[in-house]
Scaffold this motif. Structure first.
Motif, short mmCIF file in Angstrom:
data_model
loop_
_atom_site.label_atom_id
_atom_site.label_comp_id
_atom_site.label_asym_id
_atom_site.label_seq_id
_atom_site.Cartn_x
_atom_site.Cartn_y
_atom_site.Cartn_z
N PHE A 1 -2.83 -36.01 7.16
CA PHE A 1 -1.55 -35.61 7.76
C PHE A 1 -0.95 -36.68 8.68
CE2 PHE A 1 -0.13 -30.99 7.58
CZ PHE A 1 -0.51 -30.87 6.26
N GLY A 2 -1.82 -37.31 9.44
CA GLY A 2 -1.36 -38.32 10.39
C GLY A 2 -0.55 -39.44 9.75
N LYS A 3 -0.85 -39.68 8.47
CA LYS A 3 -0.16 -40.78 7.79
C LYS A 3 1.26 -40.41 7.37
CE LYS A 3 -4.45 -42.55 5.83
NZ LYS A 3 -5.23 -42.56 4.59
N LEU A 4 1.56 -39.09 7.44
CA LEU A 4 2.89 -38.67 6.97
C LEU A 4 3.96 -38.87 8.05
CD1 LEU A 4 2.00 -35.27 5.22
CD2 LEU A 4 2.59 -37.43 4.11
N ALA A 5 5.19 -39.04 7.58
CA ALA A 5 6.33 -39.11 8.52
C ALA A 5 6.49 -37.74 9.15
CB ALA A 5 7.61 -39.48 7.75
N PRO A 6 6.86 -37.69 10.43
CA PRO A 6 6.96 -36.41 11.14
C PRO A 6 7.81 -35.38 10.40
CG PRO A 6 7.33 -38.24 12.66
CD PRO A 6 7.24 -38.87 11.31
N GLN A 7 8.88 -35.79 9.77
CA GLN A 7 9.75 -34.78 9.11
C GLN A 7 9.14 -34.25 7.82
OE1 GLN A 7 10.36 -38.01 9.53
NE2 GLN A 7 11.57 -38.93 7.90
N GLU A 8 8.14 -34.98 7.30
CA GLU A 8 7.48 -34.50 6.08
C GLU A 8 6.36 -33.50 6.37
OE1 GLU A 8 7.74 -38.31 3.05
OE2 GLU A 8 6.23 -38.33 4.66
N ARG A 9 5.90 -33.47 7.63
CA ARG A 9 4.66 -32.72 7.93
C ARG A 9 4.79 -31.20 7.74
NH1 ARG A 9 2.69 -35.92 13.31
NH2 ARG A 9 2.44 -37.94 12.23
N ALA A 10 5.94 -30.66 8.16
CA ALA A 10 6.10 -29.20 8.03
C ALA A 10 6.00 -28.75 6.59
CB ALA A 10 7.45 -28.77 8.62
N ALA A 11 6.69 -29.46 5.70
CA ALA A 11 6.68 -29.09 4.28
C ALA A 11 5.28 -29.27 3.69
CB ALA A 11 7.68 -29.95 3.49
N ALA A 12 4.59 -30.37 4.10
CA ALA A 12 3.24 -30.63 3.58
C ALA A 12 2.27 -29.55 4.05
CB ALA A 12 2.76 -32.02 4.04
N GLY A 13 2.44 -29.19 5.36
CA GLY A 13 1.56 -28.12 5.91
C GLY A 13 1.76 -26.83 5.17
N LYS A 14 2.97 -26.50 4.90
CA LYS A 14 3.28 -25.27 4.18
C LYS A 14 2.66 -25.27 2.77
CE LYS A 14 7.35 -22.38 4.04
NZ LYS A 14 8.82 -22.35 3.86
N ALA A 15 2.84 -26.43 2.10
CA ALA A 15 2.31 -26.55 0.73
C ALA A 15 0.78 -26.44 0.74
CB ALA A 15 2.73 -27.90 0.13
N LEU A 16 0.18 -27.08 1.76
CA LEU A 16 -1.28 -27.05 1.85
C LEU A 16 -1.79 -25.62 2.09
CD1 LEU A 16 -3.68 -28.97 1.75
CD2 LEU A 16 -3.55 -29.15 4.25
N ASN A 17 -1.10 -24.91 3.03
CA ASN A 17 -1.49 -23.51 3.30
C ASN A 17 -1.32 -22.64 2.07
OD1 ASN A 17 -2.49 -23.67 5.86
ND2 ASN A 17 -0.47 -23.39 6.84
N ALA A 18 -0.23 -22.86 1.35
CA ALA A 18 0.01 -22.07 0.13
C ALA A 18 -1.10 -22.32 -0.89
CB ALA A 18 1.37 -22.40 -0.46
N ALA A 19 -1.48 -23.60 -1.01
CA ALA A 19 -2.54 -23.95 -1.96
C ALA A 19 -3.85 -23.29 -1.53
CB ALA A 19 -2.71 -25.48 -2.01
N LYS A 20 -4.10 -23.34 -0.19
CA LYS A 20 -5.33 -22.75 0.32
C LYS A 20 -5.36 -21.24 0.04
CE LYS A 20 -8.03 -22.58 4.53
NZ LYS A 20 -7.83 -22.35 5.95
N ASP A 21 -4.24 -20.56 0.34
CA ASP A 21 -4.16 -19.11 0.09
C ASP A 21 -4.39 -18.80 -1.39
OD1 ASP A 21 -3.70 -18.64 2.69
OD2 ASP A 21 -1.52 -18.28 2.51
N ALA A 22 -3.73 -19.58 -2.25
CA ALA A 22 -3.84 -19.34 -3.69
C ALA A 22 -5.28 -19.52 -4.15
CB ALA A 22 -2.91 -20.28 -4.46
N LEU A 23 -5.95 -20.58 -3.66
CA LEU A 23 -7.32 -20.83 -4.08
C LEU A 23 -8.27 -19.76 -3.54
CD1 LEU A 23 -7.37 -24.71 -3.64
CD2 LEU A 23 -7.81 -23.46 -5.78
N GLU A 24 -8.01 -19.35 -2.27
CA GLU A 24 -8.88 -18.30 -1.69
C GLU A 24 -8.76 -17.00 -2.44
OE1 GLU A 24 -7.99 -18.27 2.48
OE2 GLU A 24 -9.66 -19.62 2.94
#
Ligand code: 2NL
Length: 318
Positions: A25-48
């Motif tokens: 995450f640290g490597k991402l531009a600040p404006q990209e982080r919210a979308a990436a976090g959301k995508a990651l959480n969605a992936a995590k929920d789907a896998l769980e």
């Protein structure tokens, strides 16, 4: 199930693939982080939820397999208790009780622990008689004893009922015996007695023959020999003609053609008098019969020790 858990650890575990993404995450531009976090959480929920769904279906499968293999039918009838049966001696005893009852005899019972008076003195058995010895009788420390015959029951019967009377006394008796195939310290007998006016040996013979024909379910031939018992006079040994060979001789009758079965006689006047019966007015006959011996003859049992053994393999045959 194990493989599934392995996949869960690889993907969702602390060091798993998804975790690696969050570290980037640290490597991402600040404006990209919210979308990436959301995508990651969605992936995590789907896998769980995919994992949970798979786990649930494995659990269901395992449960169904168990239910299939461990199935029992509770509606089947239970095996039930094995029915019991009466001891062979009890069967013979009950048969004789029925028979004597039909001939007008009362069936009496009495204590197994007796007084010296009722077991010996009242029966005209002198102090010098071998039955009164320690070797033949189980004496208790209080000077009482284990009855050596059921005669004391008849003594009590004479005292209580008075003449005229007909009674039998079946029951367990005890002798201080060296135990072997034909001697037991505990065995069963029936004694019987009739007291009335003008009772003779002829009456005795009639009852004995009736009794033996009923027991053996056929006509029996009998003979009388003189025999000595202190409580009768005259006393007899009653033999029956051997039911196996019918007379010529065989191993059962020891080649004699006769089997000794029943001691009997006319009740001794002393015995009547001691129990309160006037021998000038009344007389009687009496007899003894070994129930255990009768059961051995009836069922072909060759070892007396089986009766008291409590061995179910023996008892279940009756
Ligand atoms: C036995 C028993 C016999 C009797 C028993 C008897 C009883 C009373 C009075 C008179 Cl109270 N008699 N019983 C009579 C004759 C024979 O034999 O086992 N003898 C070896």
């Amino acid at each position: 199930m194990e493989a599934l858990e392995g996949v869960r650890v690889d993907v969702l575990g602390r060091k798993g693939t998804l975790g690696q993404f969050s570290k980037e995450f640290g490597k991402l531009a600040p404006q990209e982080r919210a979308a990436a976090g959301k995508a990651l959480n969605a992936a995590k929920d789907a896998l769980e939820s995919a994992f949970e769904a798979r786990k649930h279906s494995f659990d269901t499968e395992a449960l169904n397999a168990r239910l299939g293999s461990e199935w029992i039918d509770l509606t089947l009838p239970a095996p039930g208790a094995r029915p019991g049966s009466l001891h062979p001696v009890t069967q013979v005893q009950m048969e004789l009780e029925d028979l004597f009852t039909s001939l007008g005899f009362a069936v009496l019972d009495g204590p197994e622990v007796e007084t010296e008076y009722h077991n010996f003195d009242a029966l005209n058995i002198p102090a010098s008689h071998p039955a009164r010895d320690m070797q033949d009788t189980f004496w208790l420390t209080d000077s009482n004893l284990l009855r050596t015959h059921t005669s004391p029951v008849q003594v009590r019967g004479m005292e209580r009922l008075g003449p005229p009377l007909r009674m039998i006394a079946p029951g367990r008796v005890f002798r201080n015996e060296e135990v072997d195939a034909s001697h037991e310290h505990t065995f069963y007998q029936v004694e019987g007695m009739m007291v009335d006016r003008n009772v003779s040996v002829a009456h005795m013979l009639y009852f004995m023959k009736t009794l033996l024909s009923a027991i053996f379910r056929r006509e029996v031939t009998i003979r009388l020999r003189p025999g000595y018992f202190p409580f009768v006079e005259p006393g007899f040994e009653l033999d029956i003609q051997c039911l196996i060979c019918g007379g010529p001789g065989c191993p059962v009758c020891k080649q004699s053609g006769w089997v000794e079965l029943m001691p009997c006689g006319l009740v001794h006047p002393n015995v009547l008098r001691m129990s309160g019966i006037d021998p000038d007015e009344w007389g009687g006959f009496a007899f003894g019969l070994g129930l255990t011996r009768l059961a051995m003859m009836r069922y072909g049992i060759d070892d007396i020790r089986l009766f008291e053994s409590g061995d179910l393999r023996f008892l279940r045959q009756f």
